[in-house]
Design an enzyme around this catalytic site. Structure first.
Site: not given
Ligand code: AMP
Length: 136
Positions: A98, A100
């Site tokens: 993913h 951001h």
């Molecule tokens: P990463 O550290 O790049 O793996 O980012 C994962 C992101 O997913 C974090 O910013 C979390 O806040 C976000 N996240 C986790 N669970 C959910 C969810 N159910 N819906 C939306 N965002 C999420």
């Protein structure tokens, strides 16, 4: 076991959806670094950038650019951080590829790697609708 993002793709877990097409999905981060923090995922589950087939890297990049434009129109930030973490050492928490998008305003003191705490779900849904309506 399916990742939390795969469970969002199937609808098992709710999300504030901004945009969806055959290969990609964009939704609001529940724990945003700034107002409008949006995630763009590849619907098929791959852990990180090094694992994703190039055609899907391209699909995610295209959606990221379109969502970024819609965020600029909707929220009119002064800039955007595009962040993509690979590996726990790099801060990756969800092992499902993913990107951001973190909107930034002059002097906001935001780090795109820190979080502000859980956002109000209704506010996230409103943002998702507004941004989604500006997708072209
Ligand atoms: P990463 O550290 O790049 O793996 O980012 C994962 C992101 O997913 C974090 O910013 C979390 O806040 C976000 N996240 C986790 N669970 C959910 C969810 N159910 N819906 C939306 N965002 C999420």
């Amino acid at each position: 076991m399916a990742s939390i993002f795969s469970r969002i793709v199937t609808g098992e877990i709710p999300s504030a959806k901004v945009y969806e097409d055959e290969h990609t999905l964009a939704f609001m981060d529940i724990n945003p670094a700034s107002r409008g923090h949006t995630l763009i995922i590849c619907k098929e589950e791959y852990p990180g950038l090094l694992d994703v087939p190039p055609r899907l890297v391209e699909a995610v990049a295209r959606t990221t650019q379109r969502v970024a434009r819609a965020i600029m129109t909707t929220l009119q930030p002064d800039g955007l951080n595009i962040v993509q973490n690979n590996g726990a050492a790099a801060g990756q928490v969800v092992f499902h590829y993913h990107i951001h998008i973190v909107p930034r305003w002059k002097g906001d003191q935001v780090s795109p790697f820190s979080r502000q705490g859980k956002a109000d779900p209704q506010e996230l849904q409103e943002l998702a609708t507004m941004i989604g309506n500006n997708m072209h």
